[in-house]
Write an enzyme that holds these catalytic residues in place. Structure first.
Site, short mmCIF file in Angstrom:
data_model
loop_
_atom_site.label_atom_id
_atom_site.label_comp_id
_atom_site.label_asym_id
_atom_site.label_seq_id
_atom_site.Cartn_x
_atom_site.Cartn_y
_atom_site.Cartn_z
N GLU A 213 12.98 2.91 4.81
CA GLU A 213 13.28 3.64 3.58
C GLU A 213 14.64 4.34 3.64
O GLU A 213 15.01 5.09 2.74
CB GLU A 213 12.17 4.65 3.29
CG GLU A 213 11.82 5.53 4.47
CD GLU A 213 10.49 6.26 4.29
OE1 GLU A 213 10.04 6.42 3.15
OE2 GLU A 213 9.91 6.67 5.32
N ARG B 127 -0.21 5.69 7.59
CA ARG B 127 1.07 6.39 7.73
C ARG B 127 0.81 7.82 8.19
O ARG B 127 0.04 8.55 7.55
CB ARG B 127 1.82 6.39 6.39
CG ARG B 127 3.21 7.01 6.49
CD ARG B 127 3.95 6.86 5.17
NE ARG B 127 3.37 7.69 4.12
CZ ARG B 127 3.72 7.62 2.83
NH1 ARG B 127 4.63 6.74 2.44
NH2 ARG B 127 3.16 8.40 1.94
N HIS C 238 -34.01 12.43 -7.18
CA HIS C 238 -34.65 11.69 -8.27
C HIS C 238 -33.67 11.41 -9.40
O HIS C 238 -33.58 10.29 -9.92
CB HIS C 238 -35.85 12.48 -8.81
CG HIS C 238 -36.51 11.82 -9.98
ND1 HIS C 238 -36.14 12.09 -11.28
CD2 HIS C 238 -37.48 10.89 -10.04
CE1 HIS C 238 -36.87 11.36 -12.10
NE2 HIS C 238 -37.69 10.62 -11.37
N GLY D 119 9.63 1.14 1.92
CA GLY D 119 9.34 2.15 0.90
C GLY D 119 10.43 2.07 -0.15
O GLY D 119 11.49 2.69 -0.01
N SER D 120 10.18 1.27 -1.18
CA SER D 120 11.27 0.92 -2.10
C SER D 120 11.79 2.11 -2.90
O SER D 120 12.98 2.15 -3.27
CB SER D 120 10.83 -0.19 -3.06
OG SER D 120 9.65 0.17 -3.74
N ASN D 121 10.96 3.13 -3.14
CA ASN D 121 11.45 4.30 -3.88
C ASN D 121 12.52 5.05 -3.10
O ASN D 121 13.62 5.31 -3.59
CB ASN D 121 10.28 5.25 -4.20
CG ASN D 121 9.50 4.80 -5.41
OD1 ASN D 121 9.96 3.96 -6.17
ND2 ASN D 121 8.31 5.35 -5.58
N ASP D 122 12.19 5.41 -1.86
CA ASP D 122 13.16 6.15 -1.05
C ASP D 122 14.37 5.29 -0.70
O ASP D 122 15.51 5.77 -0.66
CB ASP D 122 12.51 6.68 0.24
CG ASP D 122 11.82 8.03 0.02
OD1 ASP D 122 11.99 8.59 -1.07
OD2 ASP D 122 11.14 8.49 0.94
N CYS E 128 5.42 -1.43 0.24
CA CYS E 128 4.30 -0.62 -0.27
C CYS E 128 4.71 0.23 -1.48
O CYS E 128 4.10 1.24 -1.76
CB CYS E 128 3.73 0.26 0.83
SG CYS E 128 4.91 1.39 1.58
N ARG F 12 -2.47 6.78 3.04
CA ARG F 12 -1.66 7.99 3.05
C ARG F 12 -2.40 9.16 3.71
O ARG F 12 -3.29 9.75 3.12
CB ARG F 12 -1.27 8.37 1.61
CG ARG F 12 -0.40 7.34 0.90
CD ARG F 12 -0.04 7.84 -0.49
NE ARG F 12 0.87 6.95 -1.18
CZ ARG F 12 0.49 6.01 -2.04
NH1 ARG F 12 -0.80 5.83 -2.29
NH2 ARG F 12 1.38 5.25 -2.65
#
Length: 801
Positions: A681, A579, A421, A702-705, A752, A511
């Site tokens: 990556e 992934r 409710h 994976g642009s960071n790695d 990504c 992820r």
């Protein structure tokens, strides 16, 4: 046997157009009996005592004047709401039945006994107001229902009590708020064979997600015993979610959510005619078990689809299972009145910027945030001390609470689930609410300043103090179309459904490790090798979490498949790229039981992670569980839109080993349309792009790695922060090179990383390179989509020149 249709009508003779005659509830029951029985939907037999019978009862006892006078004195301030309601109810309960009406009800009850070959069968007696269950107003719970009623005399008494419930304080208050004329609303009564759910279970289901309005799922709540406890929010029920588009294939089981509730109480019949039902504690076994089997969940969900399709709108449905026959029944169906009216083209989003300490957590209702002072109320009789705009905290609510709930800015209850409710009324009132918070009334106190946050997914939180948050309006009509696909990065199954309206092209990064750490919490190897675990505390926690699973590894597979399923439905049938786990060893060690299975590394970022784990004796059995979950997700649940992606794959030799292990576990590239991507990556992925493209269907940058390893910069180093630049010439060369080489051999390339969200010029660079897709966080989707559209126009202009 014929009956006086001005007084009594059998369900099969009614249609939904008969609301003025028998009220919304009975008209709907008749509609289903007449039209949906052939499609397998079962409704218990019964009849309706008409609204005309109610009017005759009122006229025969001269009650029109009593009602008008009491409500007039209330309007003039001469009587309180409680006093006016009490005087009307008392007069109705003292009224005598016109003989014609009493005889018609008794005759119909006798005929129902004859039809079902029973003697003095027990029936449910339900109020059905002529203004209830309309698309723009829900009178759910406003009038009374009486269960386990036996015999003609008890039936007449229950019908009279239904009439009286038309003038409870809550019903009078609600009609005033909605602008209904008290004297023009009449009451019909439904009399229906009782389903012996006291020997099994019952609950509520919606043909729409009640929080987000996502129209492709069925939400089911279930508890042991009669269903009133679920409706009233007196228990924390099981919760099941089913994806509707895949239900038509009988070979699939698209159940994307199974949450076991505590179900501390169950409502049973008694032999006491004065109190025909009572609550008793459930057993330990009942609390540990699911109320419904997977087959029953799917059967109910198919019924919900049939009912929704027939009515042409989302529906709120009550169901019950007979413990004697094991048959399932629908006992009520009404239009869903909140999400079906929600404006689809514009949505508000709430973002917490700064918050205090977490005090409580529970089931999140409403996707909003509210701050204020707590007001703990034990009983509706205390409504006089409630301060308008306060946060209402109580154990549970029922319709008596509506006048207080209307004055609150947010609601927190100890008990209840999504169909309780408190949840239903909070949605209709547009209030954030947290239900099933367990100890709210003990831990929160009057005048305490708190923030109620329901904007972080399926779980809601109470934070200490007044949080800093912002509200943003999203207008979907203003989002441009683009050639470049703009997809979503998703990780949290609990929050995923809130983004279903975004016109994305799929999920570019789902992820898995987030699902494992938040939804499963146990290291997979601790389940595989449970018997050899040395950590007794971890073993006890594992026992608690895996209760109900005969095979502990099945807990991992089941939870992972369903968690990923919630991510897969958001953009179905667009591709969803999952992934495989990409924990680092220190992160894996923090999972329950994980420390015994992980080596200690000085540099986990470049250590035992990604592809190298999948064929290693240290983790190979854990990876097999991941593969089982993917196989279930695609083949048993039906999410063939899922694409598998391998992270941190250092060499083609490693790629071959991983693909071999996957095949051993039933996942083969190309089989049943399965595509397998690889993360790009590592510089070796770019250097050997054509070789990797022979083994994989696409790349996701994976642009960071890739930046970290191209520039030799630890992305977490404060000392080197200025050097970490995704737009460095060397990184841009790497990205342009992988796109060019992959396209030469027909492989797709996406990205990504976070860069397109933060840097408009980077999105433009990717468009110039001809990237196929970008995958971004949902809250930055619209901004990136606009940047991409602008960049595409610029590129076209340059070509034209």
């Amino acid at each position: 046997m014929p009956n006086d249709t001005s007084q009594v009508v059998w369900f099969e003779e009614l249609r939904r157009a008969d609301v003025p005659r028998v009220g919304g509830k009975n008209a709907s029951l008749g509609e289903m009996v007449a039209n949906l029985s052939r499609q397998g939907v079962k409704v218990p037999p019964g009849f309706a005592v008409t609204a005309d019978a109610y009017r005759q009862f009122i006229d025969a006892n001269g009650l029109q004047k009593t009602v008008s006078s009491a409500l007039g004195e209330f309007a003039d301030g001469k009587l309180s709401l409680a006093e006016a309601g009490e005087s009307i109810r008392r007069a109705i309960l003292r009224g005598d039945w016109p003989e014609e009406t009493a005889q018609a009800i008794r005759a119909a009850y006798d005929e129902l006994n004859r039809r079902t070959a029973q003697h003095e069968m027990d029936v449910a007696v339900r109020s059905s107001a002529t203004a209830e269950d309309l698309p723009d107003a829900s009178f759910a719970g406003q009038q009374e229902t009486f269960l386990n009623i036996r015999g003609g005399r008890a039936l007449l008494d229950a019908c009279r009590r239904c009439y009286a419930s038309l003038f409870t304080d809550r019903a009078i208050s609600y009609r005033q708020a909605k602008g209904f004329d008290h004297l023009k609303v009449a009451l019909s009564v439904g009399v229906q064979r009782m389903v012996r759910s006291d020997l099994s279970g019952a609950g509520v289901m919606f043909s729409i997600d009640t929080e987000t309005g996502f129209d492709k799922v069925v939400l089911i709540n279930a508890a042991w015993g009669l269903g009133e406890n679920v409706v009233q929010g007196a228990v924390d029920p099981d919760e099941y979610e089913v994806f509707k588009p895949l239900l038509s294939d009988p070979s699939l089981s698209p159940i994307i959510g199974k949450k076991r509730g505590e179900k501390a109480l169950k409502m049973l019949y008694t032999s006491d005619s004065g109190q025909p039902t009572r609550n008793v504690p459930t057993s330990k076994a009942e609390r540990a078990a699911f109320v419904l089997s997977d087959e029953e969940i799917l059967a109910l969900s198919r019924w919900a689809c049939v009912i929704e399709r027939h009515y042409g709108q989302p529906m709120d449905i009550e169901w019950a299972k007979d413990g004697q026959t094991n048959e399932m029944f629908v006992v009520q169906a009404r239009p869903e009145t909140v999400q079906s009216r929600r404006e689809a083209s514009a949505v508000k989003t709430y973002h917490i910027k700064k918050k205090g300490r977490q005090l409580l957590a529970g089931v999140s209702i409403g996707e909003a945030v509210a701050s204020g002072r707590v007001c703990v109320i034990e009983n509706p009789s205390e409504m006089g001390r409630f301060v308008d705009g306060a946060i209402l905290v109580t154990r549970t609510t029922d319709p008596d609470w509506v006048p207080i709930m209307r004055r609150a800015s947010a609601i927190v209850t100890d008990h209840g689930g999504r169909t309780s409710h408190a949840a239903i009324v909070s949605r209709e009132l547009g209030l954030p609410a947290i239900v099933g918070a367990t100890r709210a009334t003990h831990l929160l106190h009057n005048e305490q300043e708190v923030t109620v946050c329901c904007a972080e997914g399926r779980e809601g939180f109470v934070y200490e103090g007044i949080a800093d948050y912002e509200v943003e309006d999203i207008d979907f009509d203003s989002i441009p179309t683009t050639r470049t696909k703009v997809m979503l990065n998703l990780a949290n199954p609990a929050a995923a459904l809130r983004w279903w309206r975004l016109p994305a092209d799929g999920v570019g990064l789902a992820r898995m490790e987030f699902v494992v750490s938040n939804h499963i919490k146990i290291h997979p190897m601790a389940l595989v090798r449970y018997d050899s675990l040395k950590d007794d505390a971890a073993k006890r926690t594992i026992d608690e979490l895996t209760a109900g699973y005969e095979d502990r590894t099945e807990y991992f597979v089941d939870r992972l498949a369903r968690g990923l399923g919630r991510l897969a439905v958001v953009q179905y049938p667009h591709p969803v790229v999952v992934r495989m786990s990409d924990f680092k060893t220190n992160e894996y060690a923090n999972l329950i039981g994980g420390s015994e299975f992980e080596p200690k590394e000085n540099n986990p970022m470049l250590g035992f992670r990604g592809a190298s784990r999948y064929y290693s004796p240290r983790y190979r059995e854990g990876f097999a569980l991941e593969c089982r979950a993917i196989q279930r997700l695609r083949n048993e649940m039906g999410f063939r839109n899922v694409v598998v992606m391998i992270p941190f794959c250092r060499s083609t030799k490693e790629a071959d080993r991983v693909l071999e292990v996957m095949a051993e576990n039933g996942i083969r590239r190309g089989e049943a349309g399965l595509e397998v991507y690889v993360m790009c990556e590592i510089p070796s992925n770019v250097i050997l792009a054509k070789a990797f493209a022979q083994r994989f269907d696409g790349f996701s940058i994976g642009s960071n790695d890739l930046t970290q390893l191209t520039l030799g910069v630890d992305r977490d180093s404060a000392e080197l922060a200025e050097l970490f630049d995704e737009q460095d010439d060397a990184v841009r060369w790497m990205i342009q090179s992988i796109i060019t080489q992959a396209h030469k051999v027909g492989a797709d390339v996406g990205l990504c990383g976070q860069a397109p969200s933060d840097q408009p010029e980077f999105a433009g660079f990717l468009v110039e390179c001809g990237i196929d897709s970008m995958s971004v966080s949902p809250d930055s989707f619209i901004a990136v989509k606009r940047r991409v559209a602008t960049a595409e126009q610029t590129v076209l202009s340059d070509i034209a020149e």
